[in-house]
Design an enzyme around this catalytic site. Structure first.
Site, PDB file in Angstrom:
ATOM      1  N   ARG A 136       0.834  -1.210   0.000  1.00 58.07           N
ATOM      2  CA  ARG A 136       0.000   0.000   0.000  1.00 58.07           C
ATOM      3  C   ARG A 136       0.866   1.257   0.000  1.00 58.07           C
ATOM      4  NH1 ARG A 136      -4.569   0.354   4.504  1.00 58.07           N
ATOM      5  NH2 ARG A 136      -2.791   0.934   5.806  1.00 58.07           N
ATOM      6  N   LYS A 176      -2.859   6.655   1.312  1.00 56.41           N
ATOM      7  CA  LYS A 176      -2.640   7.053   2.719  1.00 56.41           C
ATOM      8  C   LYS A 176      -1.681   8.241   2.751  1.00 56.41           C
ATOM      9  CE  LYS A 176      -2.355   4.755   7.191  1.00 56.41           C
ATOM     10  NZ  LYS A 176      -3.681   5.075   7.722  1.00 56.41           N
ATOM     11  N   GLU A 215     -16.342   6.095   4.332  1.00 56.38           N
ATOM     12  CA  GLU A 215     -15.625   5.524   5.481  1.00 56.38           C
ATOM     13  C   GLU A 215     -15.544   6.539   6.607  1.00 56.38           C
ATOM     14  OE1 GLU A 215     -11.438   4.668   5.124  1.00 56.38           O
ATOM     15  OE2 GLU A 215     -11.120   6.272   3.673  1.00 56.38           O
TER      16      GLU A 215
HETATM   17  C1  PLP Z   1      -8.894   6.731   6.582  1.00 53.46           C
HETATM   18  C2  PLP Z   1      -8.553   5.344   6.994  1.00 53.46           C
HETATM   19  N1  PLP Z   1      -9.329   4.338   6.564  1.00 53.46           N
HETATM   20  C3  PLP Z   1      -9.086   3.069   6.925  1.00 53.46           C
HETATM   21  C4  PLP Z   1      -8.029   2.747   7.746  1.00 53.46           C
HETATM   22  C5  PLP Z   1      -7.798   1.334   8.141  1.00 53.46           C
HETATM   23  O1  PLP Z   1      -6.762   0.746   7.416  1.00 53.46           O
HETATM   24  P1  PLP Z   1      -5.943  -0.454   8.026  1.00 53.46           P
HETATM   25  O2  PLP Z   1      -6.913  -1.495   8.378  1.00 53.46           O
HETATM   26  O3  PLP Z   1      -5.037  -0.882   6.927  1.00 53.46           O
HETATM   27  O4  PLP Z   1      -5.229   0.060   9.200  1.00 53.46           O
HETATM   28  C6  PLP Z   1      -7.189   3.773   8.198  1.00 53.46           C
HETATM   29  C7  PLP Z   1      -6.039   3.574   9.057  1.00 53.46           C
HETATM   30  O5  PLP Z   1      -5.580   2.743   9.562  1.00 53.46           O
HETATM   31  C8  PLP Z   1      -7.457   5.090   7.813  1.00 53.46           C
HETATM   32  O6  PLP Z   1      -6.672   6.085   8.252  1.00 53.46           O
END
Ligand code: PLP
Length: 344
Positions: free
Chosen positions: A80, A183, A219
């Site tokens: 990612r 991210k 989300e």
């Molecule tokens: C905006 C956002 N969505 C989803 C997630 C969840 O992703 P992950 O399960 O890879 O931690 C995160 C952070 O961890 C996030 O900052």
């Protein structure tokens, strides 16, 4: 070091022993180093400071029941970060370098790895920053990649408790065809003010809709969304949300438990039909929502609709089961049949 109270850890920046870093210039990454110097020096014209040329990851290392140390799915975070780095026009570390640096970060900060039995872990925060001094809006292959860590407990102060979320009518997170699925630091900047407003009104989380039509659930500001309806695990399909590794994992966990998994657009009205609704992510693990309100204007009184799932603080049976399953695998209490744990 003062002794750490492993049971009262929240989710905060922490001064551990070392940071691991590598620099990209002249077309290659330097051999990585560990430093006890917790400050980086770069030119005030650096891209990271002006244009938010910065991206990061978040993953956890666990001391398991049998004493082994496992990092949870680091290959997924490496992939990612590479994808996000490409989006920003930055060089990204290879999967091998990413994992080696995460491993070095854990080894160099072992004193801060919570012992088994406290439901706490060592959160790893890899960050990639564009440090070339430049005014032009073009990428430049010069970057620092660093991995730091912090011992963490519960993101919201309590494990497996439900909280309230609000859908703000007057704030969006990500533009259609924008950067929402990456991210990058800039995505989070847009959430600071609405988070402050939401917290003032007693909401813990912000639930964002797709900004184009505002018809579908995207989300949370910190995590992905899922809803439970009967035997179904339902989670949004959207190109402006972060592809959560926890969500991907939970989809497999749910399928293993015999649930049906649906990944598809989730209309806002469907919130009324869920038995349980929750946030999921590395930091929040599974955090169920007691209720979700829609407020047309976040800073003003007035709730347009409210979807209630549980009495405040209470948690539904499916979220409880999923939580036990995923944390059981992470802490080595349950079989890791998909080989998600990377042992160091
Ligand atoms: C905006 C956002 N969505 C989803 C997630 C969840 O992703 P992950 O399960 O890879 O931690 C995160 C952070 O961890 C996030 O900052």
């Amino acid at each position: 070091m003062n002794s750490i109270n492993w049971d009262s850890l929240g989710f905060d920046a922490y001064r551990t022993r070392t940071i691991i870093f590598s620099k990209f210039s002249g077309g290659e990454w330097s051999p990585f180093e560990a430093t006890e110097n917790f400050s980086f020096t770069f030119d005030p014209f650096s891209q990271v400071l002006h244009y938010a040329i910065s991206c990061f990851e978040g993953l956890k290392a666990f001391r398991q029941k049998d004493g082994r140390i496992a990092i949870f799915r680091p290959d997924q975070n490496a992939a990612r970060l590479k994808r996000t780095a490409d989006y920003l026009g930055m060089p990204g570390p290879s999967q091998e370098l990413f994992i080696k640096m995460c491993e070095a970060c854990v080894r160099n900060n072992l004193k801060y790895l919570p012992p088994y039995g406290h439901r706490a872990s060592l959160y790893l925060r890899p960050i990639l920053m564009g440090v070339h001094p430049q005014m032009q809006l073009v990428p430049y292959p010069e970057a620092i990649f660093a991995v730091m860590c912090a011992p963490v407990g519960s993101y919201y102060g309590e494990h497996l408790r439900s909280f309230a979320a609000v859908i703000p009518g007057n704030y969006d997170r990500a533009a259609p065809k924008g950067s929402g699925s990456y991210k990058i630091g800039g995505n989070y900047a847009a959430t600071f003010k609405p988070y402050q407003l939401a917290h003032k009104q007693g909401y813990t989380e912000l639930l964002y809709l797709n900004s184009c039509t505002r018809e579908f659930v995207d989300e949370f500001g910190s995590s992905n969304f899922f809803g439970i309806k009967g035997n179904k695990y339902i989670t949004p399909l959207s190109d402006s949300i972060l592809p959560s590794i926890t969500n991907k994992t939970l989809q497999e966990v749910a399928a293993d438990l015999g649930m049906e998994v649906e990944k598809r657009p989730v209309p806002v009205d469907e919130l009324a039909g869920f038995d349980e609704a929750a946030a999921c992510g590395t930091a929040v693990v599974i955090t169920p929502m007691s209720h979700i309100d829609i407020k047309p204007v976040l800073e003003e009184p007035g709730i347009e609709r409210s979807y209630r799932y549980r009495p405040d603080g209470e948690v539904g049976p499916v979220c409880t089961q999923l939580y036990k399953q995923i944390t059981g695998i992470q802490f080595g209490e349950l079989e890791d049949r998909h080989y998600w744990c990377y042992y160091i």
